[in-house]
Design a protein around this motif. Sequence first.
Motif, PDB file in Angstrom:
ATOM      1  N   HIS A 215      -3.897   0.400   8.189  1.00 23.58           N
ATOM      2  CA  HIS A 215      -4.138   1.822   8.388  1.00 23.58           C
ATOM      3  C   HIS A 215      -3.835   2.629   7.122  1.00 23.58           C
ATOM      4  O   HIS A 215      -3.031   2.220   6.279  1.00 23.58           O
ATOM      5  CB  HIS A 215      -3.254   2.365   9.531  1.00 23.58           C
ATOM      6  N   ASN A 217      -3.167   6.999   6.118  1.00 29.16           N
ATOM      7  CA  ASN A 217      -2.830   8.280   6.739  1.00 29.16           C
ATOM      8  C   ASN A 217      -3.771   9.365   6.221  1.00 29.16           C
ATOM      9  O   ASN A 217      -3.787   9.653   5.018  1.00 29.16           O
ATOM     10  CB  ASN A 217      -1.373   8.647   6.437  1.00 29.16           C
ATOM     11  N   TRP A 218      -4.551   9.945   7.126  1.00 28.93           N
ATOM     12  CA  TRP A 218      -5.437  11.055   6.786  1.00 28.93           C
ATOM     13  C   TRP A 218      -5.309  12.131   7.846  1.00 28.93           C
ATOM     14  O   TRP A 218      -5.295  11.836   9.046  1.00 28.93           O
ATOM     15  CB  TRP A 218      -6.895  10.578   6.686  1.00 28.93           C
ATOM     16  N   GLY A 220      -2.783  13.600   8.700  1.00 28.00           N
ATOM     17  CA  GLY A 220      -1.556  13.394   9.465  1.00 28.00           C
ATOM     18  C   GLY A 220      -1.656  12.357  10.552  1.00 28.00           C
ATOM     19  O   GLY A 220      -0.743  12.231  11.384  1.00 28.00           O
ATOM     20  N   ARG A 221      -2.751  11.570  10.558  1.00 26.53           N
ATOM     21  CA  ARG A 221      -2.927  10.551  11.588  1.00 26.53           C
ATOM     22  C   ARG A 221      -3.209   9.200  10.941  1.00 26.53           C
ATOM     23  O   ARG A 221      -3.824   9.126   9.868  1.00 26.53           O
ATOM     24  CB  ARG A 221      -4.095  10.919  12.516  1.00 26.53           C
ATOM     25  N   ALA A 222      -2.777   8.129  11.597  1.00 25.69           N
ATOM     26  CA  ALA A 222      -3.051   6.774  11.125  1.00 25.69           C
ATOM     27  C   ALA A 222      -4.498   6.417  11.456  1.00 25.69           C
ATOM     28  O   ALA A 222      -4.912   6.474  12.617  1.00 25.69           O
ATOM     29  CB  ALA A 222      -2.097   5.777  11.770  1.00 25.69           C
ATOM     30  N   VAL A 223      -5.260   6.058  10.429  1.00 22.64           N
ATOM     31  CA  VAL A 223      -6.674   5.711  10.593  1.00 22.64           C
ATOM     32  C   VAL A 223      -6.847   4.241  10.247  1.00 22.64           C
ATOM     33  O   VAL A 223      -6.478   3.802   9.145  1.00 22.64           O
ATOM     34  CB  VAL A 223      -7.568   6.572   9.678  1.00 22.64           C
ATOM     35  N   ARG A 269     -14.735  13.103  11.512  1.00 22.51           N
ATOM     36  CA  ARG A 269     -13.820  12.917  12.651  1.00 22.51           C
ATOM     37  C   ARG A 269     -12.974  14.171  12.874  1.00 22.51           C
ATOM     38  O   ARG A 269     -12.743  14.578  14.017  1.00 22.51           O
ATOM     39  CB  ARG A 269     -12.904  11.722  12.397  1.00 22.51           C
ATOM     40  N   GLU A 270     -12.517  14.773  11.776  1.00 26.99           N
ATOM     41  CA  GLU A 270     -11.693  15.976  11.912  1.00 26.99           C
ATOM     42  C   GLU A 270     -12.516  17.117  12.497  1.00 26.99           C
ATOM     43  O   GLU A 270     -12.026  17.861  13.370  1.00 26.99           O
ATOM     44  CB  GLU A 270     -11.138  16.372  10.545  1.00 26.99           C
TER      45      GLU A 270
END
Length: 335
Positions: A215, A217-218, A220-223, A269-270
């Motif tokens: 993963h 971090n993008w 603030g989330r694990a991708v 996605r955002e």
Amino acid sequence: MFVPWTAPGDRVRVRVVDSKKRWARALPEEILHPSPDRVAPPCAHFGVCGGCRLQHVSVEEQLRWKGRFVHDALKRIGNLEPEGDIRVDPAPHGLQYRGRMTFTVAHRGGRVRAGLREAGRPGRVAEVEFCHIADPKIQETWSSLRQSLRKPGLLRAGTVVRVTLRAVQEGIVVLFSPRCPGRDGEYFAGLPHVVQVWEGGSKGSRLLWGRDEVHENWFGRAVAVPGPSFTQVNALAGQGLLDAVVEAAGDVKGRKVVDAYAGLSLTGRELALKGASVTAIELDPAATAALAEAGGVRVLEGRVEARLPEALPADLVILNPPRSGLHEHVVHHLL
């Protein structure tokens, strides 16, 4: 005229090595009077390694210089006239920022050379053990792997291997291209921080060893990211760029958005989380598979120039093309 290793304000004696109708390239032979913006480059390999080109220029002047690069490209190539100077924001860190590095290991002339391509001579390898811009974990892994790849008998004479190291949340991903030397993987487990090992090239890659999933971090989330897939090499600067795009998009709730040349469609996605209906277009099968598994966006696999009509009309189209630029059909579809 393009003259590497010089700085704005230098007075130099040069030797012209290539001359065209609209441009020329020269090499500096003597610095007659150095620019006040010159600084001592921190790297001992500067000028030999083909990587960094501006370490001899102060950070402040680098920012102004890069702004002029963009201004000149828009005017000379795009026939546009930007209003005023173009501001370039500095990266959060000037060194140890690069989360992806590609090294070359070559067995030629009876010896193994391991490092980065030489400046002006990409067919040769400059011995580089320490790189100032590499993520510290990448640097530690490279130092160990570099020694492992020098073991007698591991590389046959004439062999050239590209070794890409990528920093992820769990550690370091290694990609050997075109093939991994010593496929028994005897040295993988002993390498510091390594969590995945891949081999492959333009026709695809396969996982040889390690975790099933890693993963980054993008936002603030694990991708979850496929090991060989592309994301920005400077994560902090890359996140700043993505934030700027999301901010420029504004209120996207209920709007139709196309993310072309999407990669892992981090921006798409955002925007989908903010209520947009997003279609991502991407050529890389590994990236489209990861996108399909993550959900939230419609995925079209293939070349943008071929698949874009299926995604139009749209309220917003985001373009992040490769260095070759937009295909003429993409421009035609949009205009």
